[in-house]
Design a protein around this motif. Structure first.
Motif, short mmCIF file in Angstrom:
data_model
loop_
_atom_site.label_atom_id
_atom_site.label_comp_id
_atom_site.label_asym_id
_atom_site.label_seq_id
_atom_site.Cartn_x
_atom_site.Cartn_y
_atom_site.Cartn_z
N TRP A 54 0.83 -1.20 0.00
CA TRP A 54 0.00 0.00 0.00
C TRP A 54 0.87 1.26 0.00
CZ3 TRP A 54 -1.31 3.78 3.79
CH2 TRP A 54 -2.42 4.56 3.43
N LYS A 55 1.92 1.26 0.82
CA LYS A 55 2.81 2.43 0.88
C LYS A 55 3.47 2.67 -0.48
CE LYS A 55 6.96 4.22 3.08
NZ LYS A 55 8.00 4.00 4.09
N SER A 56 3.95 1.61 -1.12
CA SER A 56 4.61 1.80 -2.42
C SER A 56 3.61 2.30 -3.47
CB SER A 56 5.30 0.52 -2.88
OG SER A 56 4.37 -0.50 -3.13
N HIS A 57 2.36 1.83 -3.41
CA HIS A 57 1.35 2.30 -4.35
C HIS A 57 1.00 3.77 -4.11
CE1 HIS A 57 -0.45 -1.80 -5.77
NE2 HIS A 57 0.87 -1.78 -5.82
N VAL A 58 0.87 4.16 -2.86
CA VAL A 58 0.57 5.57 -2.55
C VAL A 58 1.71 6.46 -3.00
CG1 VAL A 58 0.22 7.26 -0.69
CG2 VAL A 58 -1.03 5.09 -0.65
N LYS A 59 2.94 6.07 -2.66
CA LYS A 59 4.12 6.89 -3.03
C LYS A 59 4.23 7.06 -4.54
CE LYS A 59 6.27 7.71 0.96
NZ LYS A 59 6.74 8.99 1.41
N ALA A 60 3.86 6.02 -5.28
CA ALA A 60 3.95 6.06 -6.75
C ALA A 60 2.68 6.64 -7.38
CB ALA A 60 4.21 4.66 -7.29
N TYR A 75 -1.85 15.80 4.09
CA TYR A 75 -1.49 15.48 5.48
C TYR A 75 0.03 15.36 5.62
CZ TYR A 75 -1.98 13.41 10.14
OH TYR A 75 -1.91 13.15 11.49
N GLU A 76 0.68 14.77 4.64
CA GLU A 76 2.14 14.66 4.70
C GLU A 76 2.79 16.04 4.67
OE1 GLU A 76 5.68 12.04 2.67
OE2 GLU A 76 4.02 12.66 1.37
N THR A 77 2.32 16.91 3.81
CA THR A 77 2.84 18.28 3.75
C THR A 77 2.62 18.99 5.09
OG1 THR A 77 2.43 18.40 1.38
CG2 THR A 77 2.69 20.50 2.53
N PHE A 78 1.42 18.85 5.63
CA PHE A 78 1.10 19.43 6.93
C PHE A 78 2.09 18.95 7.99
CE2 PHE A 78 -1.01 18.70 11.03
CZ PHE A 78 -1.33 20.01 11.39
N ILE A 90 6.91 10.23 10.24
CA ILE A 90 5.79 10.64 9.38
C ILE A 90 5.30 9.45 8.57
CG2 ILE A 90 5.15 12.05 7.38
CD1 ILE A 90 6.92 14.28 8.61
N ASP A 91 6.23 8.69 8.00
CA ASP A 91 5.84 7.50 7.24
C ASP A 91 5.05 6.52 8.11
OD1 ASP A 91 6.84 8.32 4.83
OD2 ASP A 91 8.38 6.76 4.69
N ASP A 92 5.51 6.30 9.34
CA ASP A 92 4.78 5.40 10.24
C ASP A 92 3.37 5.92 10.51
OD1 ASP A 92 6.96 3.73 10.37
OD2 ASP A 92 7.57 4.35 12.39
N LEU A 93 3.25 7.21 10.75
CA LEU A 93 1.94 7.81 11.02
C LEU A 93 1.02 7.73 9.81
CD1 LEU A 93 0.34 9.33 13.21
CD2 LEU A 93 1.25 11.44 12.28
N LEU A 94 1.58 7.85 8.62
CA LEU A 94 0.78 7.79 7.40
C LEU A 94 0.46 6.37 6.94
CD1 LEU A 94 2.55 10.54 5.25
CD2 LEU A 94 0.31 10.71 6.33
N PHE A 95 1.42 5.46 7.07
CA PHE A 95 1.30 4.16 6.39
C PHE A 95 1.14 2.94 7.29
CE2 PHE A 95 3.71 6.94 3.47
CZ PHE A 95 2.76 7.01 2.47
N GLU A 96 1.46 3.05 8.54
CA GLU A 96 1.34 1.90 9.45
C GLU A 96 0.05 2.01 10.25
OE1 GLU A 96 3.55 -0.68 9.37
OE2 GLU A 96 4.57 0.41 7.76
#
Length: 163
Positions: A54-60, A75-78, A90-96
């Protein structure tokens, strides 16, 4: 030869981002609101592999709902601009964020339940303006709902699978 993913009991999951602790004025700068943001899905692959894919799909920006991508970018920009969190935090908060909501006999049943949950949250979202900020919810799924809301009227595509 490709390594196959280990199948697990099919499940319905939710991803939850709670932005209610931030000020409305600050979030408005990022086109966000204080609310609970949700994404509902179903799967039959292990959670760590589901999160990684899911993380790789969102990033791409690949094969992901546009509402979700838009939210994730904002949200990431924020978080990058308004916190002192590291990129890893930030990655943990967004993707885990995957929480298993229910387990099912088949992936088809998990998907029906997923569609009904999306519909349930769409109905809640439709009443956001009449609720206090602490009770507001936004469902980030654009598709897959067993409920259609148009002109403040709710239509059910079939009997709900929630019971």
């Amino acid at each position: 030869m490709k390594k196959g993913l280990k199948k697990v009991t099919p499940y319905t999951y939710k991803r939850v981002w709670d932005l209610r602790m931030f000020s409305a004025e600050l979030l408005k700068l990022y086109e966000l609101e204080p609310a609970v943001y949700l994404y509902i899905g179903s799967s039959e692959i292990p959670i760590n592999e589901r999160n990684s894919r899911w993380k790789s799909h969102v990033k791409a920006g690949y094969s992901i709902d546009r509402n979700l991508l838009d939210f994730m970018r904002k949200y990431e920009t924020f978080l990058k601009e308004q916190s002192d969190m590291t990129d890893k935090e930030i990655d943990d908060l967004l993707f885990e964020t995957l929480e298993v909501f229910s387990k099912h006999q088949s992936i088809e049943n998990a998907r029906k339940f997923e569609n009904d949950l999306i519909g349930h949250y769409k109905m809640l979202q439709a009443t956001n303006r009449t609720r206090s900020i602490k009770d507001r919810v936004f469902i980030l799924n654009s598709y897959g709902s067993s409920v259609k809301i148009k002109d403040n009227k709710v239509k059910f595509k079939r009997k709900l699978f929630l019971d």
